[in-house]
Design an enzyme around this catalytic site. Structure first.
Site, PDB file in Angstrom:
ATOM      1  N   GLN A 100       0.819  -1.329  -0.006  1.00 36.44           N
ATOM      2  CA  GLN A 100       0.363   0.060  -0.317  1.00 36.44           C
ATOM      3  C   GLN A 100       0.917   1.381  -0.040  1.00 36.44           C
ATOM      4  O   GLN A 100       1.245   1.511   1.166  1.00 36.44           O
ATOM      5  CB  GLN A 100      -1.179   0.227   1.239  1.00 36.44           C
ATOM      6  CG  GLN A 100      -1.422   0.809   1.101  1.00 36.44           C
ATOM      7  CD  GLN A 100      -3.457   0.539   0.370  1.00 36.44           C
ATOM      8  OE1 GLN A 100      -3.327   0.067   0.039  1.00 36.44           O
ATOM      9  NE2 GLN A 100      -3.405   1.758   0.082  1.00 36.44           N
ATOM     10  N   PHE A 101       1.409   1.382  -1.618  1.00 37.89           N
ATOM     11  CA  PHE A 101       2.299   2.846  -1.671  1.00 37.89           C
ATOM     12  C   PHE A 101       1.748   3.320  -0.905  1.00 37.89           C
ATOM     13  O   PHE A 101       2.430   4.512  -0.086  1.00 37.89           O
ATOM     14  CB  PHE A 101       2.873   3.028  -2.915  1.00 37.89           C
ATOM     15  CG  PHE A 101       1.490   3.269  -3.825  1.00 37.89           C
ATOM     16  CD1 PHE A 101       2.005   5.009  -4.096  1.00 37.89           C
ATOM     17  CD2 PHE A 101       1.066   2.841  -4.383  1.00 37.89           C
ATOM     18  CE1 PHE A 101       1.069   5.336  -4.613  1.00 37.89           C
ATOM     19  CE2 PHE A 101      -0.267   3.338  -5.123  1.00 37.89           C
ATOM     20  CZ  PHE A 101       0.449   4.710  -5.365  1.00 37.89           C
ATOM     21  N   THR A 102       0.352   4.181  -0.589  1.00 40.40           N
ATOM     22  CA  THR A 102      -0.679   5.393  -0.210  1.00 40.40           C
ATOM     23  C   THR A 102      -0.409   5.726   0.924  1.00 40.40           C
ATOM     24  O   THR A 102      -0.507   7.136   1.395  1.00 40.40           O
ATOM     25  CB  THR A 102      -1.972   5.182  -0.755  1.00 40.40           C
ATOM     26  OG1 THR A 102      -2.042   3.708  -0.332  1.00 40.40           O
ATOM     27  CG2 THR A 102      -2.011   5.309  -2.498  1.00 40.40           C
TER      28      THR A 102
END
Length: 149
Positions: A78-80
């Site tokens: 989950q890069f966000t």
């Protein structure tokens, strides 16, 4: 590294019309990696997650860890989690490590967590457009950061 932990009754991640990973009761982990992360961050997070007392004992008190109850884990990249919204209205992703850096660290996190729990950790598909469905239990949701003071 940052991990958003959700205690769930069930969770699954789909890519297109295919279910890639799913669990019953346990923990859904959304995992973000930044540029400075490494082996020490992975080890700290694995130990912390494995020992967090997020499950109820016989008295209904959150006093048991995932190791104690043997529940399942689903980990999704989950890069966000490293999105920055301080300026303007469009998130900046500059703090998130790019795939060539973050994927090996995410994979190693999953590998080490599986070893610690002595069972497989379900995952999504790194870099894919994923749909995550869950039933949050409690709701219990925590954000932990290996770099937080």
């Amino acid at each position: 590294m940052r991990v958003l932990i959700q205690r769930v009754k069930q969770a699954q991640v789909d890519v297109g019309h295919e279910t890639i990973g799913q669990i019953n009761a346990g923990l859904l982990l959304l995992v973000g990696v930044t540029h400075e992360d490494g082996a020490a961050d992975i080890q700290w997070l694995v130990n912390k997650i494995a020992n967090l007392r997020l499950f109820n004992d016989e008295n209904g008190v959150m006093n048991l860890s995932i190791l104690d109850v043997g529940a399942d884990v689903l980990a999704v990249s989950q890069f966000t989690l490293f999105g920055n919204v301080k300026k303007g209205n469009r998130p900046s992703w500059g703090e998130a490590a790019p795939g060539p850096i973050s994927q090996p660290l995410f994979d190693e996190f999953v590998r080490q967590l599986s070893l610690k729990l002595t069972k497989p950790v379900a995952t999504g598909r790194f870099g894919a457009d994923m749909q995550v469905a869950l039933i949050n239990d409690g709701p219990i949701t925590l954000l932990i950061d290996s770099k937080a003071p």
